[in-house]
Design a protein around this motif. Structure first.
Motif, short mmCIF file in Angstrom:
data_model
loop_
_atom_site.label_atom_id
_atom_site.label_comp_id
_atom_site.label_asym_id
_atom_site.label_seq_id
_atom_site.Cartn_x
_atom_site.Cartn_y
_atom_site.Cartn_z
N HIS A 133 0.87 -1.20 0.04
CA HIS A 133 0.04 -0.08 -0.07
C HIS A 133 0.84 1.32 0.28
CE1 HIS A 133 -3.94 -2.07 0.39
NE2 HIS A 133 -3.25 -2.79 1.41
N ARG A 134 1.24 1.66 -1.34
CA ARG A 134 2.34 2.78 -1.16
C ARG A 134 1.82 3.99 -1.53
NH1 ARG A 134 7.81 1.64 -0.15
NH2 ARG A 134 7.83 -0.76 -0.12
N VAL A 143 3.77 -0.33 7.57
CA VAL A 143 4.07 -1.71 7.79
C VAL A 143 4.06 -1.87 9.14
CG1 VAL A 143 5.23 -3.82 7.53
CG2 VAL A 143 5.43 -2.12 5.77
N MET A 144 3.10 -2.72 9.82
CA MET A 144 2.97 -3.10 11.40
C MET A 144 2.72 -4.61 11.30
SD MET A 144 0.02 -0.17 12.63
CE MET A 144 -0.98 -0.48 10.92
N PRO A 145 4.17 -5.14 11.35
CA PRO A 145 4.39 -6.69 11.20
C PRO A 145 3.81 -7.14 12.36
CG PRO A 145 6.32 -5.65 11.92
CD PRO A 145 5.43 -4.52 11.58
N ALA A 146 3.34 -6.89 13.52
CA ALA A 146 2.67 -7.46 14.26
C ALA A 146 1.52 -7.12 14.77
CB ALA A 146 3.69 -7.70 15.76
N GLY A 147 0.91 -6.25 13.99
CA GLY A 147 -0.55 -5.62 14.10
C GLY A 147 -0.40 -4.51 14.74
N ARG A 148 -1.39 -3.74 15.12
CA ARG A 148 -1.66 -2.27 15.69
C ARG A 148 -0.86 -2.10 17.12
NH1 ARG A 148 -4.35 0.49 12.00
NH2 ARG A 148 -5.47 -0.60 10.33
N ASP A 149 -0.75 -3.38 17.76
CA ASP A 149 -0.34 -3.34 19.01
C ASP A 149 1.15 -3.41 19.10
OD1 ASP A 149 -2.86 -3.06 20.39
OD2 ASP A 149 -2.96 -5.17 20.20
N GLY A 150 1.89 -3.56 17.95
CA GLY A 150 3.26 -3.55 18.00
C GLY A 150 3.95 -2.46 17.25
N VAL A 210 8.15 2.34 5.39
CA VAL A 210 9.29 1.78 4.51
C VAL A 210 9.52 2.45 3.35
CG1 VAL A 210 9.20 -0.51 6.02
CG2 VAL A 210 7.90 -0.25 3.79
N PHE A 211 10.61 2.39 2.55
CA PHE A 211 10.86 3.01 1.48
C PHE A 211 11.48 1.74 0.45
CE2 PHE A 211 11.25 6.07 4.64
CZ PHE A 211 11.00 7.34 3.93
N ARG A 212 11.75 2.18 -0.67
CA ARG A 212 12.07 1.44 -1.82
C ARG A 212 13.12 0.42 -1.42
NH1 ARG A 212 12.63 -2.05 -4.44
NH2 ARG A 212 12.67 -2.42 -6.54
N ASN A 213 14.22 0.79 -0.76
CA ASN A 213 15.06 -0.02 -0.22
C ASN A 213 14.80 -1.43 0.64
OD1 ASN A 213 16.91 1.55 -1.57
ND2 ASN A 213 17.91 2.49 0.23
N PHE A 214 13.61 -1.04 1.35
CA PHE A 214 13.28 -2.17 2.13
C PHE A 214 12.60 -3.28 1.19
CE2 PHE A 214 9.62 -4.74 4.29
CZ PHE A 214 10.22 -4.84 5.35
#
Length: 407
Positions: free
Chosen positions: A250-251, A280-287, A292-296
Motif C-alpha cells: 500500500h504505497r 508496515v505493522m508486522p505484529a499488528g496495531r499493538d506492535g 518503509v521505502f524502496r530499499n526495504f
C-alpha cells in the motif's frame, strides 16, 4: 535468497540418520527425463551422469518445503535470534576488518557497508554457517519429488553449469535444503545471473572469496532497485484510532502519511515529500510500526518474507550505531537470544535430556526436551524456547554454574 538458509532456519530442521524409503524406479525414470532435458539445454550428458546419476535422494528435504521459519515463527522470536548482541558485535568487527573491501563495494554498487554486512550476518553468520547439505543431492531430490519441481530443476541445471564453468568445485557446493550456498547464500540461478568476480582471480566464488560474496550481494540489491543514500525506513508512531491502509504494497507519497498524523517514533515531525512509502505493522496495531521505502523492497526481494527483511534492516541500523526498537512487540513472553538459547540447552542437559550439541540452535531434540519440561512445569506444551520458560527452568534447576559466554 529465495528460499534461503538463514542459519536458524536450516539448522533447526531435523536431520534424519537414514533416508526414508522412496520409489527407486520412479526416481530413475525422473533422472532419465532430466538427462534428456539437460542435454537439450546444452549440459553435457557426461557431466550430468558424473554428478547426478549416482546421487542417493535425500527425502528429508521434502518436509522443509513449507517449513521456512520466517513465515511460521512469531517475529519477536525470529528477530531475537537474528538481531542479538552477539551478531551486532560480530558485525561491527566485520565492518572494521573488511572496511577497504566494503568501501570498494559501496563505490561500485552504491550499497552501504552496514546493509551488505547485515545480509552476510543473517545469511551465514558471517561465514560460520554455510549449511551442510550437498546441493546436487538436495536439488536432484526436489527435482523429482514434491511440489515446485520445475523450479528446482532449473536450480539443478544452474548448479551443473557452475561446476562446468569451474567457479566452485562440486564438493564445496553445500548449503541449505533448497540449494542456497556461500557466504551470502545465493541460489544457483541467482548466482549465474548476479554473482561477480570482485577479487580479480577470474572466478566468481561465493564460498571461498569474501570480496566476491559481498560485492555479489551489493550487485543483487542494486539490481533489485536499491536507491543510494535513501533509508530502508524507520520506526514511527501511529495515531491512536488510525484505521487507514497498511502493508508493504500500500504505497503512498510520504506526505500522505504525514497528513495522517504519523510521526517519528520519538514524536518528531517527518518532512513531507513525494517518495513512495508504505506503513508496515508486522505484529499488528499493538506492535512497532514502520514507514518503509524502496530499499526495504530491495531487501525483501532477497528472501520474500517481511520478517527476514526486518531482520536485515534492523541489524543494519544496529551496525550503524543506532539503538533498538522503541516500542515493544506485543508479547509478555519474548524470544531468546542465541546466548540465552545456549543457556537453555545447558539446563536441558543438566536435567537429563539428550539434545546433542549446545549450539544455540533450537532443533528437533531441543524442542522435544522443551515439551517435556513444559509439561512438567504446567506450561503450554508447544516446544517454544522463551524467556518465561528459561526463567522457570533457572528456578527449577539445581544451582549448577551455567556458562553463557559461548566458549
Amino acid at each position: 535468497m529465495l528460499p534461503n538458509l538463514l542459519a536458524i532456519a536450516m539448522a533447526a530442521a531435523p536431520q534424519a540418520a537414514t533416508v526414508p524409503p522412496y520409489d527407486a524406479a520412479a526416481y530413475d525414470r525422473c533422472l532419465d527425463s532430466l538427462e534428456t532435458r539437460a542435454s537439450r539445454e546444452g549440459i553435457d550428458r557426461a557431466l550430468f551422469n558424473r554428478h547426478v546419476r549416482d546421487v542417493v535422494p535425500d527425502t528429508t528435504v521434502l518436509r522443509l518445503l513449507d517449513a521456512q521459519p520466517e513465515f511460521r515463527t512469531p517475529i519477536w522470536d525470529y528477530l531475537a535470534g537474528l538481531v542479538d548482541q552477539e551478531r551486532v558485535a560480530d558485525g561491527k568487527a566485520m565492518l572494521e576488518q573488511h572496511a577497504a573491501t566494503l568501501e570498494r563495494v559501496r563505490k561500485a554498487y552504491g550499497v552501504d557497508p552496514a546493509t551488505v554486512v547485515a545480509v552476510w550476518g543473517v545469511e551465514s553468520d558471517f561465514g560460520d554457517t554455510f549449511g551442510k547439505r550437498p546441493l546436487l543431492q538436495s536439488l536432484s531430490t526436489l527435482s523429482c519429488m514434491g511440489r515446485r519441481q520445475d523450479f528446482f530443476r532449473d536450480e539443478l541445471f544452474a548448479t551443473l553449469r557452475i561446476i562446468r564453468d569451474g567457479d566452485v568445485a562440486p564438493e564445496r557446493l553445500v548449503g541449505s535444503w533448497a540449494g542456497a550456498f556461500g557466504h551470502t547464500q545465493f541460489i544457483p540461478s541467482t548466482y549465474r545471473r548476479l554473482a561477480v568476480d570482485f577479487d580479480g582471480d577470474g572466478r566468481r566464488d561465493l564460498v571461498g572469496s569474501i570480496p566476491d560474496a559481498l560485492a555479489s550481494t551489493a550487485n543483487y540489491l542494486k539490481r533489485a532497485g536499491w536507491q543510494t543514500g535513501n533509508p530502508w525506513g524507520y520506526e514511527v508512531a501511529v495515531p491512536r484510532g488510525y484505521a487507514g491502509p497498511s502493508g508493504r504494497t500500500h504505497r503512498r507519497p510520504l506526505s500522505h502519511w504525514v497528513g495522517q498524523g504519523i510521526t517519528r517514533v520519538d514524536g518528531s515531525a517527518i518532512a513531507p515529500d513525494a517518495r513512495r512509502t508504505a506503513l508496515v505493522m508486522p505484529a499488528g496495531r499493538d506492535g512497532p510500526a514502520f514507514l518503509v521505502f524502496r530499499n526495504f523492497d530491495a531487501i525483501y526481494s532477497y528472501n520474500a518474507a517481511e520478517s527476514y527483511a526486518f531482520a536485515i534492516a534492523l541489524l543494519s541500523d544496529r551496525l550503524r550505531g543506532q539503538g533498538g526498537l522503541v516500542r515493544d512487540w506485543p508479547t509478555d513472553d519474548p524470544g531468546l537470544s542465541r546466548r540465552e538459547r545456549r543457556e537453555l540447552q545447558r539446563i536441558l542437559l543438566q536435567r537429563g535430556h539428550d539434545i546433542g550439541e549446545v549450539d544455540g540452535i533450537i532443533g528437533a531434540g531441543s524442542r522435544a526436551a522443551i515439551r517435556v519440561e513444559q509439561q512438567r512445569l504446567g506450561r503450554t506444551v508447544d516446544g517454544r524456547a522463551s524467556q518465561g520458560l528459561l526463567a522457570a527452568l533457572r528456578e527449577a534447576t539445581p544451582a549448577t554454574p551455567v556458562d553463557t559466554d559461548g566458549q
